[in-house]
Design a protein around this motif. Structure first.
Motif, PDB file in Angstrom:
ATOM      1  N   GLY A  85       0.797  -1.221   0.000  1.00 56.04           N
ATOM      2  CA  GLY A  85       0.000   0.000   0.000  1.00 56.04           C
ATOM      3  C   GLY A  85       0.826   1.265   0.000  1.00 56.04           C
ATOM      4  O   GLY A  85       0.301   2.362  -0.189  1.00 56.04           O
ATOM      5  N   GLU A  86       2.131   1.139   0.184  1.00 58.93           N
ATOM      6  CA  GLU A  86       3.020   2.306   0.230  1.00 58.93           C
ATOM      7  C   GLU A  86       3.358   2.769  -1.188  1.00 58.93           C
ATOM      8  O   GLU A  86       3.576   1.966  -2.087  1.00 58.93           O
ATOM      9  CB  GLU A  86       4.298   1.937   0.979  1.00 58.93           C
ATOM     10  N   THR A  87       3.402   4.083  -1.380  1.00 57.36           N
ATOM     11  CA  THR A  87       3.813   4.665  -2.662  1.00 57.36           C
ATOM     12  C   THR A  87       5.334   4.703  -2.714  1.00 57.36           C
ATOM     13  O   THR A  87       5.978   5.120  -1.757  1.00 57.36           O
ATOM     14  CB  THR A  87       3.246   6.094  -2.815  1.00 57.36           C
ATOM     15  N   VAL A  88       5.886   4.221  -3.840  1.00 59.29           N
ATOM     16  CA  VAL A  88       7.335   4.193  -4.014  1.00 59.29           C
ATOM     17  C   VAL A  88       7.721   4.916  -5.296  1.00 59.29           C
ATOM     18  O   VAL A  88       6.904   5.086  -6.199  1.00 59.29           O
ATOM     19  CB  VAL A  88       7.885   2.745  -4.048  1.00 59.29           C
ATOM     20  N   SER A  89       8.977   5.333  -5.353  1.00 57.68           N
ATOM     21  CA  SER A  89       9.515   6.019  -6.525  1.00 57.68           C
ATOM     22  C   SER A  89      10.543   5.138  -7.213  1.00 57.68           C
ATOM     23  O   SER A  89      11.170   4.285  -6.577  1.00 57.68           O
ATOM     24  CB  SER A  89      10.195   7.327  -6.108  1.00 57.68           C
ATOM     25  N   ASN A  90      10.727   5.366  -8.494  1.00 58.15           N
ATOM     26  CA  ASN A  90      11.758   4.669  -9.251  1.00 58.15           C
ATOM     27  C   ASN A  90      13.102   4.835  -8.538  1.00 58.15           C
ATOM     28  O   ASN A  90      13.496   5.937  -8.198  1.00 58.15           O
ATOM     29  CB  ASN A  90      11.822   5.247 -10.664  1.00 58.15           C
ATOM     30  N   GLY A  91      13.776   3.728  -8.265  1.00 55.72           N
ATOM     31  CA  GLY A  91      15.070   3.776  -7.597  1.00 55.72           C
ATOM     32  C   GLY A  91      15.001   3.619  -6.085  1.00 55.72           C
ATOM     33  O   GLY A  91      16.031   3.458  -5.437  1.00 55.72           O
ATOM     34  N   GLN A  92      13.798   3.643  -5.525  1.00 56.31           N
ATOM     35  CA  GLN A  92      13.643   3.495  -4.072  1.00 56.31           C
ATOM     36  C   GLN A  92      13.801   2.027  -3.685  1.00 56.31           C
ATOM     37  O   GLN A  92      13.266   1.135  -4.336  1.00 56.31           O
ATOM     38  CB  GLN A  92      12.266   3.997  -3.641  1.00 56.31           C
ATOM     39  N   ASP A  93      14.560   1.775  -2.611  1.00 55.45           N
ATOM     40  CA  ASP A  93      14.774   0.410  -2.148  1.00 55.45           C
ATOM     41  C   ASP A  93      13.464  -0.212  -1.674  1.00 55.45           C
ATOM     42  O   ASP A  93      12.671   0.433  -0.982  1.00 55.45           O
ATOM     43  CB  ASP A  93      15.789   0.368  -1.003  1.00 55.45           C
ATOM     44  N   ILE A  94      13.264  -1.479  -2.058  1.00 60.16           N
ATOM     45  CA  ILE A  94      12.089  -2.249  -1.645  1.00 60.16           C
ATOM     46  C   ILE A  94      12.493  -3.225  -0.538  1.00 60.16           C
ATOM     47  O   ILE A  94      11.862  -3.303   0.496  1.00 60.16           O
ATOM     48  CB  ILE A  94      11.511  -3.047  -2.841  1.00 60.16           C
ATOM     49  N   VAL A  95      13.546  -4.003  -0.811  1.00 60.47           N
ATOM     50  CA  VAL A  95      14.075  -4.948   0.175  1.00 60.47           C
ATOM     51  C   VAL A  95      15.593  -4.917   0.125  1.00 60.47           C
ATOM     52  O   VAL A  95      16.192  -4.432  -0.833  1.00 60.47           O
ATOM     53  CB  VAL A  95      13.601  -6.409  -0.053  1.00 60.47           C
ATOM     54  N   ILE A  96      16.205  -5.467   1.167  1.00 60.12           N
ATOM     55  CA  ILE A  96      17.663  -5.634   1.200  1.00 60.12           C
ATOM     56  C   ILE A  96      17.924  -7.133   1.325  1.00 60.12           C
ATOM     57  O   ILE A  96      17.428  -7.773   2.259  1.00 60.12           O
ATOM     58  CB  ILE A  96      18.284  -4.880   2.387  1.00 60.12           C
ATOM     59  N   LEU A  97      18.664  -7.666   0.358  1.00 64.44           N
ATOM     60  CA  LEU A  97      19.059  -9.069   0.407  1.00 64.44           C
ATOM     61  C   LEU A  97      20.416  -9.180   1.070  1.00 64.44           C
ATOM     62  O   LEU A  97      21.218  -8.239   1.024  1.00 64.44           O
ATOM     63  CB  LEU A  97      19.162  -9.657  -1.003  1.00 64.44           C
TER      64      LEU A  97
END
Length: 70
Positions: free
Chosen positions: A20-32
């Motif tokens: 449900g969160e708005t994200v921008s191109n290049g914004q981190d989603i997860v860290i592996l």
């Protein structure tokens, strides 16, 4: 609809966003975490996180879908 995929195999160390969160191109989603390195996986488009397909601690292979952005 855009799928965010793992660029390499590793464990999901941290989920940075919520559904449900708005994200921008290049914004981190997860860290592996792989071979004791932290690899950020970022959104490739602007949009809203429709679905997270992983949980912290999950193991993913290269190409596995991590999240869906609309």
């Amino acid at each position: 609809m855009n799928q965010v995929v793992a660029s390499m195999a590793g464990s999901v160390w941290k989920i940075v966003v919520q559904e449900g969160e708005t994200v921008s191109n290049g914004q981190d989603i997860v860290i592996l975490e792989s071979m004791k390195m932290e690899i950020p996986i970022a959104a490739e488009v602007d949009g809203v996180v429709k679905e997270l397909k992983v949980s912290e601690g999950d193991f993913v292979n290269e190409g596995d879908v991590i999240a869906v952005i609309e």
